[in-house]
Design a protein around this motif. Structure first.
Motif, PDB file in Angstrom:
ATOM      1  N   ARG A   1      37.848  43.168  45.497  1.00  0.00           N
ATOM      2  CA  ARG A   1      39.196  42.623  45.720  1.00  0.00           C
ATOM      3  C   ARG A   1      39.241  41.120  45.449  1.00  0.00           C
ATOM      4  NH1 ARG A   1      43.005  45.440  48.630  1.00  0.00           N
ATOM      5  NH2 ARG A   1      42.415  47.455  49.512  1.00  0.00           N
ATOM      6  N   LYS A   2      38.105  40.453  45.565  1.00  0.00           N
ATOM      7  CA  LYS A   2      38.065  38.987  45.479  1.00  0.00           C
ATOM      8  C   LYS A   2      37.918  38.481  44.047  1.00  0.00           C
ATOM      9  CE  LYS A   2      37.497  39.263  50.023  1.00  0.00           C
ATOM     10  NZ  LYS A   2      38.624  39.003  50.961  1.00  0.00           N
ATOM     11  N   VAL A   3      37.698  39.376  43.076  1.00  0.00           N
ATOM     12  CA  VAL A   3      37.406  38.967  41.705  1.00  0.00           C
ATOM     13  C   VAL A   3      38.705  38.877  40.903  1.00  0.00           C
ATOM     14  CG1 VAL A   3      36.143  39.525  39.594  1.00  0.00           C
ATOM     15  CG2 VAL A   3      35.117  40.016  41.839  1.00  0.00           C
ATOM     16  N   GLY A   4      39.076  37.666  40.480  1.00  0.00           N
ATOM     17  CA  GLY A   4      40.317  37.446  39.758  1.00  0.00           C
ATOM     18  C   GLY A   4      40.234  37.852  38.296  1.00  0.00           C
TER      19      GLY A   4
ATOM     20  N   MET B   1      44.271  37.299  39.769  1.00  0.00           N
ATOM     21  CA  MET B   1      45.063  38.052  40.732  1.00  0.00           C
ATOM     22  C   MET B   1      46.378  37.335  40.994  1.00  0.00           C
ATOM     23  SD  MET B   1      42.888  37.304  44.237  1.00  0.00           S
ATOM     24  CE  MET B   1      41.311  37.700  43.485  1.00  0.00           C
TER      25      MET B   1
ATOM     26  N   GLU C   1      46.164  37.410  47.111  1.00  0.00           N
ATOM     27  CA  GLU C   1      44.807  37.458  47.631  1.00  0.00           C
ATOM     28  C   GLU C   1      44.367  38.904  47.885  1.00  0.00           C
ATOM     29  OE1 GLU C   1      42.221  35.469  51.317  1.00  0.00           O
ATOM     30  OE2 GLU C   1      44.391  35.197  51.192  1.00  0.00           O
TER      31      GLU C   1
ATOM     32  N   GLY D   1      42.468  41.665  43.195  1.00  0.00           N
ATOM     33  CA  GLY D   1      41.972  41.259  41.895  1.00  0.00           C
ATOM     34  C   GLY D   1      42.168  42.325  40.827  1.00  0.00           C
TER      35      GLY D   1
ATOM     36  N   TYR E   1      39.769  45.334  40.786  1.00  0.00           N
ATOM     37  CA  TYR E   1      40.062  46.208  41.932  1.00  0.00           C
ATOM     38  C   TYR E   1      41.246  47.120  41.613  1.00  0.00           C
ATOM     39  CZ  TYR E   1      41.999  47.931  46.217  1.00  0.00           C
ATOM     40  OH  TYR E   1      42.523  48.780  47.161  1.00  0.00           O
TER      41      TYR E   1
END
Length: 405
Positions: free
Chosen positions: A52-55, A57, A60, A63, A66
């Motif tokens: 989820r944190k990997v752009g 995005m 927040e 990502g 995701y």
């Protein structure tokens, strides 16, 4: 069979999967199962899947990767390190066909979610673990990621042999997605066996062994035989000129492969004198001299532009294609015609593009029927589908919201 599954058109409608996996390998496996119609419940910790944190995005924890790996799933948040979270997970196990995880088995045991503990509440469960190394070898329990597994199975060295450049990883999550495919197949095999016998099983899908099978299937070469009959390696794949051919103005991809292709090619370039008594005369002779064969083609193709060669190869029925960039692939007319890139509206992320479902099913057509979920979006909904008391559901939901905030 899950009695709670939301109706959808896929052939796996009625199969429920508890997906405790994160990053790429496990989520890719369950994305395929979800696309095929399985009810995939993504069980996430309060912090969510790392991917989820990997752009890039928009918002927040949502990502791009995701979004592509988790469409058609439902997300619930459970803190499995707590007893209420563990008990809620076991309540879901009672409703499920498959329990998939991709951490080391020792970690599952520490959570109180070993195969023995999970199968005790549902003997028919398919308990599938996709992780780095099989439990019977000396590497059991070691951490593993895509890059490490590519390196350990010789893929960067194959690149070095082929190109003469330094070793490098394939710029794809190749090991994750290859073993993700194997994990999806294993889950389906397990479900078929479980439904026929009434009893499930524990299945191990190790990355190192899986990619070893993948690599050595091509490159065992002379070591196929005992005693060995030469060196390892499939010479055609390792030939220096096995790469897109440079033309006078760009590059193209060409595979002049069988005897018919070679006859057509040699006649096309006015070298029919090479049809007999040369390194081009038969498949076996070409294979034994593959470096020289590819070098010859490279020299010829460099003389004229790509448009000329693509036209000639089309007339000669020789497989050839332009060399695409990623941007070119997005604009390919065939990809557009078969809707392999889909535009859709996400309720929080706006208009997005994502790869479409794969294949055509005449009786059970596939579609994207659910957007990639926000973290814990379906926690209350899914827990209500268990035998948990409402007071327990309220406690879990309230504590989940507190931990996320």
């Amino acid at each position: 069979m899950s009695k709670y599954h939301e109706a959808n058109p896929g052939p796996l409608s009625g199969v429920r999967v508890l997906d405790l996996s994160t990053v790429v390998m496990g989520p890719f496996a369950t994305q395929m199962l979800a696309d095929l119609g399985a009810d995939v419940i993504k069980v996430e910790p309060p912090s969510g899947d790392n991917m989820r944190k990997v752009g890039p995005m928009v918002n927040e924890d949502m990502g791009a990767l995701y979004l592509h790996l988790n469409r058609n799933k439902r997300s619930i948040v459970l803190d499995l390190k707590t007893e209420p979270g563990r008990q809620a997970c076991l309540a879901l196990v009672k409703t499920a066909d498959v329990f998939l995880y991709n951490v080391r088995p020792q970690a599952m045991a520490r959570l109180g979610l070993s195969y023995e503990e999970v199968s005790a509440v549902n003997p028919a469960i398919v308990y599938a673990g996709a992780y780095g190394f099989g439990g019977d070898g000396p590497y059991a329990g070691k951490p593993a990621y895509d890059d490490l597994i590519q390196g350990m199975t010789g893929i960067p060295v194959l690149y070095e042999k082929n190109s003469g450049d330094e070793p490098r990883y394939v710029p794809l999550t190749l090991a994750d997605r290859t073993i993700g495919l194997q994990a999806a197949i294993a889950c389906l095999a397990g479900v078929i066996q479980s439904r026929s016998s009434g009893k499930g099983q524990s299945i191990e899908i190790p990355m190192f062994e899986g990619m070893t099978q993948f690599v050595l299937g091509d490159h065992l070469g002379g070591k196929t035989f005992v005693p060995e009959k030469g060196e390892m390696g499939y010479a055609r794949l390792l030939a220096t000129h096995r790469k897109p051919y440079k033309t006078a103005d760009s590059h193209i991809s060409v595979l002049i492969y069988n005897d018919k292709h070679w006859k057509n090619f040699l006649c096309l370039i006015g070298r029919d004198d090479l049809l007999e008594g040369s390194i081009f005369s038969s498949h076996s002779v070409r294979a034994d001299n593959i470096a020289e064969v590819y070098s010859f083609v490279a020299q010829v193709l460099a003389e004229k532009n790509s448009e000329y060669w693509l036209g000639c190869f089309a007339q000669a029925d020789i497989p050839a294609a332009p060399l695409y960039s990623m941007e070119d692939l997005m604009e390919d007319p065939h990809i557009k015609a078969v809707s392999q890139i889909v535009e859709m509206d996400h309720p929080t992320e706006g208009r997005i593009r994502t790869p479409g479902t794969l294949g055509k099913y005449s009786a059970t057509p596939l579609k994207i029927y659910r957007h990639a979920p926000n973290l814990g979006e379906h926690t209350t909904e899914v827990l209500k589908e268990t035998d948990l008391d409402q007071s327990v559901i309220d406690y879990l939901t309230n504590n989940t919201e507190t931990s996320k905030s």
